[in-house]
Scaffold this motif. Structure first.
Motif, PDB file in Angstrom:
ATOM      1  N   ASP A  41     -19.430  49.255   1.321  1.00  0.00           N
ATOM      2  CA  ASP A  41     -18.129  49.252   2.018  1.00  0.00           C
ATOM      3  C   ASP A  41     -18.258  49.797   3.438  1.00  0.00           C
ATOM      4  O   ASP A  41     -17.486  50.655   3.861  1.00  0.00           O
ATOM      5  CB  ASP A  41     -17.077  50.031   1.227  1.00  0.00           C
ATOM      6  N   ASN A  44     -15.203  47.433   7.446  1.00  0.00           N
ATOM      7  CA  ASN A  44     -13.830  47.520   6.926  1.00  0.00           C
ATOM      8  C   ASN A  44     -13.068  46.210   7.010  1.00  0.00           C
ATOM      9  O   ASN A  44     -12.023  46.066   6.393  1.00  0.00           O
ATOM     10  CB  ASN A  44     -13.053  48.653   7.607  1.00  0.00           C
ATOM     11  N   GLY A  48     -16.370  42.839   0.956  1.00  0.00           N
ATOM     12  CA  GLY A  48     -17.464  43.618   0.395  1.00  0.00           C
ATOM     13  C   GLY A  48     -18.591  43.687   1.408  1.00  0.00           C
ATOM     14  O   GLY A  48     -18.796  42.751   2.177  1.00  0.00           O
TER      15      GLY A  48
END
Length: 86
Positions: A41, A44, A48
């Motif tokens: 992560d 952002n 994924g």
């Protein structure tokens, strides 16, 4: 078909001598791993993603999805699109 050697005789000797001496050419011994970092992560704006650092190698992967309804003319057909940047 004749076998083609992967390494020269001198390269083989260098590798075998290193193993027997517990030494790698980057200074590590045979049981010392390269520094490893794995994080998930990390992007952002992606659905994924992950970052892998292994020694001097860095790999980053991001996956995004776009969901939409199928058209009324072709309700059983969709679209998959993949992009790879390196």
């Amino acid at each position: 078909m004749p076998r083609v050697p992967i390494a020269s005789e001198d390269e083989r000797k260098f590798i075998v001598d290193g193993i027997q001496s517990n030494f790698r050419n980057d200074g590590r011994n045979c049981r010392t791993y390269r520094p490893l970092l794995l994080a998930t992560d990390v992007i952002n704006t992606a659905n994924g993603s992950c970052l892998l650092k292994l020694g001097g190698t860095v790999v980053m992967v991001g996956v995004t999805f776009e969901f939409s309804r199928a058209s009324q003319e072709k309700p059983n057909e969709g679209r998959i699109e993949a992009t790879v940047d390196g």
